[in-house]
Design a protein around this motif. Structure first.
Motif, short mmCIF file in Angstrom:
data_model
loop_
_atom_site.label_atom_id
_atom_site.label_comp_id
_atom_site.label_asym_id
_atom_site.label_seq_id
_atom_site.Cartn_x
_atom_site.Cartn_y
_atom_site.Cartn_z
N ALA A 239 103.91 -25.83 -11.56
CA ALA A 239 103.07 -25.25 -12.61
C ALA A 239 103.28 -23.75 -12.75
CB ALA A 239 101.60 -25.55 -12.32
N PHE A 240 103.55 -23.08 -11.64
CA PHE A 240 103.72 -21.62 -11.67
C PHE A 240 105.20 -21.20 -11.70
CE2 PHE A 240 99.34 -21.76 -10.27
CZ PHE A 240 98.78 -20.61 -10.81
N GLY A 241 106.11 -22.17 -11.60
CA GLY A 241 107.53 -21.83 -11.60
C GLY A 241 107.96 -21.08 -10.36
N ALA A 242 107.48 -21.53 -9.21
CA ALA A 242 107.77 -20.80 -7.95
C ALA A 242 108.17 -21.77 -6.85
CB ALA A 242 106.55 -19.98 -7.53
N ARG A 243 109.11 -22.65 -7.12
CA ARG A 243 109.53 -23.65 -6.14
C ARG A 243 110.02 -23.01 -4.84
NH1 ARG A 243 109.09 -29.11 -5.11
NH2 ARG A 243 108.88 -30.28 -7.06
N GLY A 244 109.60 -23.58 -3.71
CA GLY A 244 110.03 -23.14 -2.40
C GLY A 244 109.16 -22.07 -1.78
N ALA A 245 108.14 -21.60 -2.50
CA ALA A 245 107.31 -20.52 -1.96
C ALA A 245 106.58 -20.93 -0.70
CB ALA A 245 106.30 -20.06 -3.02
N ALA A 246 106.22 -22.21 -0.58
CA ALA A 246 105.46 -22.68 0.58
C ALA A 246 106.26 -22.65 1.86
CB ALA A 246 104.93 -24.10 0.33
N LEU A 247 107.57 -22.52 1.76
CA LEU A 247 108.43 -22.47 2.95
C LEU A 247 108.79 -21.04 3.34
CD1 LEU A 247 110.86 -25.40 2.05
CD2 LEU A 247 108.94 -25.45 3.66
N ARG A 248 108.37 -20.08 2.55
CA ARG A 248 108.72 -18.69 2.86
C ARG A 248 107.96 -18.19 4.09
NH1 ARG A 248 108.59 -14.51 -1.99
NH2 ARG A 248 108.91 -13.21 -0.14
N PRO A 249 108.63 -17.48 4.99
CA PRO A 249 107.91 -16.89 6.12
C PRO A 249 106.79 -15.98 5.62
CG PRO A 249 110.28 -16.75 6.47
CD PRO A 249 110.08 -17.22 5.05
N GLY A 250 105.61 -16.17 6.19
CA GLY A 250 104.46 -15.38 5.78
C GLY A 250 103.58 -16.04 4.75
N SER A 251 104.07 -17.08 4.08
CA SER A 251 103.27 -17.74 3.04
C SER A 251 102.06 -18.45 3.63
CB SER A 251 104.12 -18.73 2.24
OG SER A 251 104.61 -19.78 3.08
N GLY A 252 102.08 -18.73 4.92
CA GLY A 252 100.95 -19.41 5.56
C GLY A 252 99.83 -18.48 6.00
#
Length: 389
Positions: A239-252
């Motif tokens: 929906a936001f056009g940001a695929r893969g953001a959940a795997l980025r270091p620090g996203s948690g």
């Protein structure tokens, strides 16, 4: 006993969490140095790394305090103090949906939401703020920032078209995302996500797995939260056009609140780095003779960029030695040689009761400050001119 009047000491501690604030520690250290040598120049630089104490650090750097309406992790109304400077603001997540001294039940952990943070951000946007730093440390939430997104106009619905219940446990029912109602101020917003962890939001070492237990979750809830975050991630990222953001270091960080910030176009930065820049720390440290820093607990996590280590590394770039006063030193023995400190004094090795006694902690900090200044600056005793030995 006197120091050379030209010598300058920078006092740059972080808080001793739950015991003494960074600003108060600076006062204690400064008083100890004044007693030892009234002519010594002291530069105060209380620091933070994106957790509680971040707004106070900004205020010490000349930002002004402001208040905005918000709500805590379970919807109770509160007024949050933020730091403001021109069209910039700093929002401390811990002061809105923080863990603090709470011991949540699994049910409370399941429903904890970041909606209150989103409410604060929306008010600031309405007031014309164009740069917001979210200090991410200390949250009690694991909702992937869903509450924040909803408060800013994102619609999150289940398969029946009903809004999701608050909290991370409901994310497994997410079926539809609509972003058309997002706050228009987000288009011009520079969003800085200041944290001190490199955990991704999803995965075997994700936000739920690494931090949810300390926020009240049991094994069953951790599994549900993990599954919910993994389910919601692709739907929201599409929906936001940001695929893969959940795997980025620090996203948690902050239970995935950092991930929601990434969806909104935010920039992940080291919390310590953000606040050292904000405080113009490089200008303060350059040319000093000694830096004294510290925190409540020095451990392996500290070496990954928390405030005292960041201070010491910055000072090292200018050839200025850094010493540390900490409540407890839990650095692994094999890491001791990599810590960028000339010396470390751990107060719990002097008196373990300091962890529960702020007055005792302050007295020990004063003693340790005198010891470190004398030893590191190589003071000499001169009784002929009336100086104290």
């Amino acid at each position: 006993m006197q120091l050379d009047a030209a010598q300058r000491v920078v006092l740059a501690p972080d808080k001793f969490k739950g015991t003494v604030s960074a600003r108060h520690l600076v006062g204690v250290m400064a008083a100890a140095i004044a007693e030892l040598s009234p002519t010594t120049v002291v530069s105060a630089l209380p620091v933070a790394d994106g957790g509680d104490g971040s707004v106070e650090a900004a205020l010490s750097a000349g930002w002004r305090a402001d208040t905005v309406p918000a709500s805590d992790a379970w919807g109770d109304e509160l007024v949050a103090t933020v730091a403001r400077l021109d069209d910039r603001a700093i929002v401390e997540v811990a002061s809105i949906c923080g863990l603090g001294s709470r011991q949540p039940t699994p049910d409370q952990a399941a429903s904890a939401t970041t909606r209150g943070v989103g409410r604060a951000v929306a008010v600031l946007l309405d007031q014309g703020v164009r740069e917001i730093t979210l200090a991410l440390g200390g949250s009690v939430t694991t909702d992937g920032g869903a509450g924040l997104l909803e408060a800013l106009g994102c619609e999150l619905c289940d398969s029946a078209g009903q809004p999701l219940a608050p909290g991370g446990a409901a994310l497994g029912t997410l079926a539809r995302v609509r972003t058309t109602g997002l706050h228009p101020g987000l288009r011009d917003l520079r969003l800085v996500l200041a944290g001190d962890v490199d955990t991704p939001m999803v995965g075997p070492d994700g936000s739920a797995e690494m931090f949810a237990r300390q926020k009240g979750a049991d094994d069953d809830l951790i599994a549900r939260l993990s599954a919910g975050l993994a389910h919601a991630a692709p739907l929201l990222e599409d929906a936001f056009g940001a695929r893969g953001a959940a795997l980025r270091p620090g996203s948690g960080a902050a239970g995935g609140l950092a991930w929601a910030g990434l969806l909104l176009g935010g920039q992940l930065r080291s919390g310590a780095g953000v606040f050292l820049d904000l405080l113009d720390a490089a200008d303060t440290i350059r040319g000093a003779d000694l830096v004294i820093t510290g925190e409540g607990r020095l451990d392996a996590q500290s070496l990954r960029g928390k405030a005292p280590v960041s201070v010491a590394r910055l000072a090292g770039a200018f050839g200025v030695p850094t010493v540390a006063i900490v409540g407890s030193n839990r650095l692994p023995l094999e890491s001791t040689g990599t810590a960028p400190f000339a010396e470390v004094i751990a107060l719990d090795r002097i008196d373990p009761a300091c962890a529960r006694d702020s007055g005792l902690t302050c007295r020990l900090v004063g003693q340790a400050t005198r010891t470190l200044v004398e030893a590191t600056l190589d003071l000499s005793t001169n009784t002929e001119n009336g100086a104290r030995p």
